[in-house]
Design a protein around this motif. Structure first.
Motif, PDB file in Angstrom:
ATOM      1  N   TYR A  37     -57.361  79.023  32.081  1.00  0.00           N
ATOM      2  CA  TYR A  37     -56.157  79.060  31.265  1.00  0.00           C
ATOM      3  C   TYR A  37     -56.037  80.393  30.535  1.00  0.00           C
ATOM      4  O   TYR A  37     -54.959  80.986  30.483  1.00  0.00           O
ATOM      5  CB  TYR A  37     -56.154  77.891  30.267  1.00  0.00           C
ATOM      6  CG  TYR A  37     -54.979  77.915  29.317  1.00  0.00           C
ATOM      7  CD1 TYR A  37     -53.682  77.766  29.784  1.00  0.00           C
ATOM      8  CD2 TYR A  37     -55.173  78.114  27.961  1.00  0.00           C
ATOM      9  CE1 TYR A  37     -52.601  77.797  28.917  1.00  0.00           C
ATOM     10  CE2 TYR A  37     -54.094  78.139  27.081  1.00  0.00           C
ATOM     11  CZ  TYR A  37     -52.821  77.985  27.571  1.00  0.00           C
ATOM     12  OH  TYR A  37     -51.751  78.026  26.713  1.00  0.00           O
ATOM     13  N   ARG A  38     -57.165  80.893  29.983  1.00  0.00           N
ATOM     14  CA  ARG A  38     -57.146  82.166  29.263  1.00  0.00           C
ATOM     15  C   ARG A  38     -56.722  83.296  30.203  1.00  0.00           C
ATOM     16  O   ARG A  38     -55.909  84.139  29.845  1.00  0.00           O
ATOM     17  CB  ARG A  38     -58.525  82.442  28.645  1.00  0.00           C
ATOM     18  CG  ARG A  38     -58.554  83.635  27.740  1.00  0.00           C
ATOM     19  CD  ARG A  38     -59.842  83.777  26.928  1.00  0.00           C
ATOM     20  NE  ARG A  38     -61.061  83.592  27.700  1.00  0.00           N
ATOM     21  CZ  ARG A  38     -61.850  82.511  27.649  1.00  0.00           C
ATOM     22  NH1 ARG A  38     -61.545  81.487  26.877  1.00  0.00           N
ATOM     23  NH2 ARG A  38     -62.944  82.439  28.368  1.00  0.00           N
TER      24      ARG A  38
ATOM     25  N   TRP B  61     -60.622  76.087  30.279  1.00  0.00           N
ATOM     26  CA  TRP B  61     -60.221  77.079  29.281  1.00  0.00           C
ATOM     27  C   TRP B  61     -60.329  78.505  29.796  1.00  0.00           C
ATOM     28  O   TRP B  61     -59.495  79.350  29.464  1.00  0.00           O
ATOM     29  CB  TRP B  61     -61.034  76.885  28.002  1.00  0.00           C
ATOM     30  CG  TRP B  61     -60.692  75.583  27.348  1.00  0.00           C
ATOM     31  CD1 TRP B  61     -61.394  74.414  27.422  1.00  0.00           C
ATOM     32  CD2 TRP B  61     -59.527  75.298  26.568  1.00  0.00           C
ATOM     33  NE1 TRP B  61     -60.736  73.424  26.725  1.00  0.00           N
ATOM     34  CE2 TRP B  61     -59.588  73.944  26.178  1.00  0.00           C
ATOM     35  CE3 TRP B  61     -58.438  76.063  26.148  1.00  0.00           C
ATOM     36  CZ2 TRP B  61     -58.621  73.331  25.399  1.00  0.00           C
ATOM     37  CZ3 TRP B  61     -57.468  75.455  25.367  1.00  0.00           C
ATOM     38  CH2 TRP B  61     -57.560  74.103  25.008  1.00  0.00           C
TER      39      TRP B  61
ATOM     40  N   LEU C 130     -53.025  82.880  30.927  1.00  0.00           N
ATOM     41  CA  LEU C 130     -52.257  83.231  29.737  1.00  0.00           C
ATOM     42  C   LEU C 130     -52.187  84.743  29.548  1.00  0.00           C
ATOM     43  O   LEU C 130     -51.116  85.286  29.250  1.00  0.00           O
ATOM     44  CB  LEU C 130     -52.870  82.564  28.503  1.00  0.00           C
ATOM     45  CG  LEU C 130     -52.179  82.834  27.170  1.00  0.00           C
ATOM     46  CD1 LEU C 130     -50.741  82.332  27.196  1.00  0.00           C
ATOM     47  CD2 LEU C 130     -52.972  82.183  26.043  1.00  0.00           C
TER      48      LEU C 130
ATOM     49  N   CYS D  53     -51.986  75.040  19.118  1.00  0.00           N
ATOM     50  CA  CYS D  53     -51.781  76.187  19.998  1.00  0.00           C
ATOM     51  C   CYS D  53     -52.964  76.337  20.959  1.00  0.00           C
ATOM     52  O   CYS D  53     -54.003  76.876  20.591  1.00  0.00           O
ATOM     53  CB  CYS D  53     -51.610  77.452  19.148  1.00  0.00           C
ATOM     54  SG  CYS D  53     -51.409  78.953  20.138  1.00  0.00           S
ATOM     55  N   ASP D  54     -52.789  75.851  22.193  1.00  0.00           N
ATOM     56  CA  ASP D  54     -53.868  75.965  23.184  1.00  0.00           C
ATOM     57  C   ASP D  54     -54.233  77.412  23.475  1.00  0.00           C
ATOM     58  O   ASP D  54     -55.402  77.742  23.661  1.00  0.00           O
ATOM     59  CB  ASP D  54     -53.477  75.275  24.489  1.00  0.00           C
ATOM     60  CG  ASP D  54     -53.551  73.762  24.409  1.00  0.00           C
ATOM     61  OD1 ASP D  54     -54.201  73.238  23.480  1.00  0.00           O
ATOM     62  OD2 ASP D  54     -52.956  73.103  25.285  1.00  0.00           O
ATOM     63  N   GLY D  55     -53.237  78.280  23.511  1.00  0.00           N
ATOM     64  CA  GLY D  55     -53.517  79.703  23.741  1.00  0.00           C
ATOM     65  C   GLY D  55     -54.384  80.277  22.633  1.00  0.00           C
ATOM     66  O   GLY D  55     -55.322  81.034  22.890  1.00  0.00           O
ATOM     67  N   CYS D  56     -54.069  79.903  21.399  1.00  0.00           N
ATOM     68  CA  CYS D  56     -54.879  80.362  20.264  1.00  0.00           C
ATOM     69  C   CYS D  56     -56.294  79.810  20.364  1.00  0.00           C
ATOM     70  O   CYS D  56     -57.272  80.518  20.098  1.00  0.00           O
ATOM     71  CB  CYS D  56     -54.248  79.898  18.949  1.00  0.00           C
ATOM     72  SG  CYS D  56     -52.547  80.457  18.699  1.00  0.00           S
TER      73      CYS D  56
ATOM     74  N   LEU E 156     -48.830  86.856  29.259  1.00  0.00           N
ATOM     75  CA  LEU E 156     -48.541  87.675  28.075  1.00  0.00           C
ATOM     76  C   LEU E 156     -48.371  89.140  28.455  1.00  0.00           C
ATOM     77  O   LEU E 156     -47.571  89.852  27.840  1.00  0.00           O
ATOM     78  CB  LEU E 156     -49.632  87.505  27.025  1.00  0.00           C
ATOM     79  CG  LEU E 156     -49.667  86.130  26.355  1.00  0.00           C
ATOM     80  CD1 LEU E 156     -50.848  86.039  25.400  1.00  0.00           C
ATOM     81  CD2 LEU E 156     -48.362  85.818  25.655  1.00  0.00           C
TER      82      LEU E 156
ATOM     83  N   THR F 290     -58.049  78.920  23.078  1.00  0.00           N
ATOM     84  CA  THR F 290     -58.860  79.563  24.109  1.00  0.00           C
ATOM     85  C   THR F 290     -59.256  80.985  23.726  1.00  0.00           C
ATOM     86  O   THR F 290     -60.392  81.404  23.943  1.00  0.00           O
ATOM     87  CB  THR F 290     -58.185  79.517  25.493  1.00  0.00           C
ATOM     88  OG1 THR F 290     -59.137  79.927  26.475  1.00  0.00           O
ATOM     89  CG2 THR F 290     -56.941  80.382  25.574  1.00  0.00           C
TER      90      THR F 290
END
Length: 111
Positions: A7-8, A4, A11, A60-63, A15, A65
């Motif tokens: 990934y964060r 995570w 991401l 939502c994986d982004g949400c 973004l 993390t």
């Protein structure tokens, strides 16, 4: 399982790139994200627990993390998160039941 933290970081970079391509979209999102921030009726921990439950229901994986980190920072406990996620599970099951009735109705109407 997903790393995570990595990934964060990934991401946030992506973004950032999106923000350069579409700055007005990012500004609009940030306005929405801040709309119910500090000074509202709900405290930060409650908002983050809600955000985690919604992240799960929207898959939502982004949400997940981003809000997992934020929830820890505002003092949410694992037990509080588990309870909030229990509500998300119940809502998903309830939503599936409601939409099952809609699907049956559509099928029965020959749609």
């Amino acid at each position: 399982m997903l790393n995570w933290k990595e990934y964060r970081t990934w991401l946030m970079g992506k973004l950032g790139g999106f923000s350069k391509l579409s700055p007005d979209t990012m500004k609009g999102y940030q306005t929405l994200a801040k709309a119910n921030g500090e000074g509202g009726v709900l405290d930060a921990k409650t908002r983050e627990l809600i955000a985690m439950a919604v992240a799960v229901t929207t898959r939502c994986d982004g949400c997940i993390t981003m809000h997992a980190e934020a929830a820890r920072k505002v003092g949410a406990t694992e037990q509080e998160l588990a309870e909030a996620l229990g509500v998300a599970v119940a809502m998903n099951a309830g939503a599936a039941m409601v939409y099952s009735a809609r699907a049956l109705d559509a099928f029965q109407q020959g749609q």
